[in-house]
Write an enzyme that holds these catalytic residues in place. Structure first.
Site, PDB file in Angstrom:
ATOM      1  N   CYS A 240      47.325  65.602  40.525  1.00 30.85           N
ATOM      2  CA  CYS A 240      46.663  65.264  41.787  1.00 30.85           C
ATOM      3  C   CYS A 240      46.523  63.751  41.927  1.00 30.85           C
ATOM      4  O   CYS A 240      46.723  63.189  43.015  1.00 30.85           O
ATOM      5  CB  CYS A 240      45.285  65.922  41.862  1.00 30.85           C
ATOM      6  SG  CYS A 240      45.299  67.727  41.831  1.00 30.85           S
ATOM      7  N   ARG A 245      48.013  58.435  44.172  1.00 28.75           N
ATOM      8  CA  ARG A 245      48.454  57.073  43.894  1.00 28.75           C
ATOM      9  C   ARG A 245      49.611  56.644  44.775  1.00 28.75           C
ATOM     10  O   ARG A 245      49.769  55.467  45.077  1.00 28.75           O
ATOM     11  CB  ARG A 245      48.848  56.957  42.415  1.00 28.75           C
ATOM     12  CG  ARG A 245      47.670  56.957  41.466  1.00 28.75           C
ATOM     13  CD  ARG A 245      48.102  57.228  40.038  1.00 28.75           C
ATOM     14  NE  ARG A 245      46.968  57.233  39.128  1.00 28.75           N
ATOM     15  CZ  ARG A 245      46.982  57.790  37.920  1.00 28.75           C
ATOM     16  NH1 ARG A 245      48.094  58.391  37.481  1.00 28.75           N
ATOM     17  NH2 ARG A 245      45.913  57.752  37.149  1.00 28.75           N
ATOM     18  N   GLN A 281      53.348  21.400  53.874  1.00 34.47           N
ATOM     19  CA  GLN A 281      54.261  22.044  52.933  1.00 34.47           C
ATOM     20  C   GLN A 281      53.543  23.010  51.998  1.00 34.47           C
ATOM     21  O   GLN A 281      54.047  24.099  51.715  1.00 34.47           O
ATOM     22  CB  GLN A 281      55.015  20.982  52.116  1.00 34.47           C
ATOM     23  CG  GLN A 281      56.005  20.178  52.942  1.00 34.47           C
ATOM     24  CD  GLN A 281      56.764  19.171  52.105  1.00 34.47           C
ATOM     25  OE1 GLN A 281      56.541  19.038  50.902  1.00 34.47           O
ATOM     26  NE2 GLN A 281      57.664  18.437  52.745  1.00 34.47           N
ATOM     27  N   GLU A 365      41.740  55.359  40.282  1.00 34.57           N
ATOM     28  CA  GLU A 365      42.956  56.153  40.098  1.00 34.57           C
ATOM     29  C   GLU A 365      43.946  55.461  39.155  1.00 34.57           C
ATOM     30  O   GLU A 365      45.147  55.443  39.382  1.00 34.57           O
ATOM     31  CB  GLU A 365      43.582  56.486  41.448  1.00 34.57           C
ATOM     32  CG  GLU A 365      42.644  57.343  42.294  1.00 34.57           C
ATOM     33  CD  GLU A 365      43.271  57.901  43.528  1.00 34.57           C
ATOM     34  OE1 GLU A 365      44.460  58.224  43.469  1.00 34.57           O
ATOM     35  OE2 GLU A 365      42.566  58.036  44.536  1.00 34.57           O
ATOM     36  N   THR A 367      43.447  52.129  36.144  1.00 37.21           N
ATOM     37  CA  THR A 367      43.387  50.676  36.106  1.00 37.21           C
ATOM     38  C   THR A 367      44.778  50.098  35.853  1.00 37.21           C
ATOM     39  O   THR A 367      45.706  50.806  35.445  1.00 37.21           O
ATOM     40  CB  THR A 367      42.440  50.197  34.993  1.00 37.21           C
ATOM     41  OG1 THR A 367      43.005  50.602  33.724  1.00 37.21           O
ATOM     42  CG2 THR A 367      41.049  50.799  35.138  1.00 37.21           C
TER      43      THR A 367
END
Length: 386
Positions: A240, A245, A281, A365, A367
């Site tokens: 799941c 993810r 720049q 979900e 690290t």
């Protein structure tokens, strides 16, 4: 507004995918952007109202089939997540947890009776779901979960607690994962069951436009048919997470794009030393590097989406996407803040809100460190988790 698309990325999408993206972008522009700064500041969000609106559009469980779900492609779902998170990570989390965690668990592992009872109402946004895996002392190591489910006659009795659960304060149903004598199992738990309590977690500095809670289970008695019959072992909840993810891989790009577009607009209109910031720049170098990383992240997400639609997506491939895209999105948000200077910390601009939210997305979900180990195991064939 100048587009951050340097590679004609739209040409890689189908007309249907572009149309779905346009619909979601419009609802975010109409329903989320005018209010989200206030939701974030107060820590309150009309989640039920949003869920019903998203349900009418078919966004809840949109990549699932049957039971009122739209049955869209993985790429279309990813594009929806991108547009939702361009509004706010918390709003995307509402949709992700509802569809890719709670609904997906029931859709993949549930009985026909469970699917019929919950999925149509959840697809319509009439019932809110959450997903109870993380615990106060067990985040990255779900195999050590302390929640228990024991048999008592024909019933199950659940005890334990779950922490950092999105949607929990307003959920009608939660998929709870607990250890049993035969391994980890999943249970469909109506939140009005005696012994279930949900406490909202407050004082968050991130994902404030998302409702997060702690769920306590005090000898919660459930009938035998509350168990998800197809979910056996820890692989079930982990599958799941893989599903969810994929949405994060795309969603993080939405937050990054909103920051980048904000910084582009600001740099071309803000004058310092007699010229626009965009004419310096160093500013152009920042914008160029960020745009390149965003385009690379989009190509990565698109490749994963196409693999998913072909039924070939592997978990470690999703880890590549989650690790790279969230990490780069956070770096883009921080860099955009520098272009806005002091205004970068103002709630009048979305950049700091996105940066704060992405700090949570970086953690939940999986690290970055967990995904590095998943990829490392794929490369070396050696697990470094134990």
């Amino acid at each position: 507004m100048t587009s951050v698309d340097l590679l004609d990325l739209d040409s890689a999408l189908t007309e249907e995918e572009r149309q779905i993206r346009a619909v979601v972008r419009q609802v975010v522009d109409d329903r989320v952007r005018p209010h989200v700064a206030g939701w974030y500041e107060t820590g309150q969000v009309p989640a039920r109202e949003l869920a019903r609106e998203f349900g009418k559009l078919g966004l809840l469980g949109m990549h699932l089939t049957g039971y009122g779900c739209a049955g869209s492609t993985a790429v279309a779902y990813g594009l929806a997540c991108l547009e939702l998170e361009a509004g706010d990570s918390g709003v995307r989390s509402l949709v992700s947890v509802q569809g890719s965690l709670a609904m997906y668990a029931v859709w993949r592992f549930g009985s026909e009776e469970q699917k019929q009872r919950w999925l149509p109402a959840m697809a319509a946004g009439e019932a809110i779901g959450s997903f109870g895996l993380t615990e106060p002392d067990h985040g990255s190591d779900p195999a050590s979960m302390a929640s228990r489910a024991r048999r008592d006659g024909d019933d199950w009795v659940l005890s334990g607690s779950k922490m950092w659960i999105t949607n929990a304060p307003i959920a009608d149903v939660t998929v709870i994962w607990a250890r049993t004598d035969s391994g980890v199992r999943g249970f469909v738990v109506p939140m009005d069951t005696p012994g279930v309590t949900a406490r909202e977690i407050t004082r968050k500095m991130s994902l404030r436009a998302s409702l997060t809670g702690e769920i306590s289970l005090d000898d919660v008695r459930l009938p035998a048919d509350a168990q998800l019959p197809g979910a056996t072992g820890l692989k079930a909840p982990l599958s799941c997470l893989t599903e969810a993810r994929h949405g994060i891989v795309w969603g993080a790009l939405g937050a990054a794009r909103d920051c980048l577009e904000t910084a582009l607009g600001y740099a071309t209109t803000r004058t310092q030393f007699g010229r626009p910031l965009a004419g310096f720049q160093l500013t152009q170098a920042k914008l160029a590097d960020m745009a390149v990383e965003w385009n690379k992240g989009y190509l990565l997400a698109l490749q994963l989406g196409r693999l998913a639609d072909a039924g070939k997506l592997r978990p470690e491939q999703v880890s590549v996407g989650k690790l790279n895209n969230v990490r780069e999105a956070l770096a883009i948000a921080r860099q955009c803040r520098t272009i806005l200077g002091a205004n970068g910390v103002s709630g009048d601009y979305p950049v700091m809100r996105h940066a704060n939210n992405l700090e949570s997305v970086l953690t939940y979900e999986g690290t970055s460190e967990i995904h590095q180990l998943v990829i490392g195991q794929r490369l070396t064939g050696i697990s470094a988790f134990v």
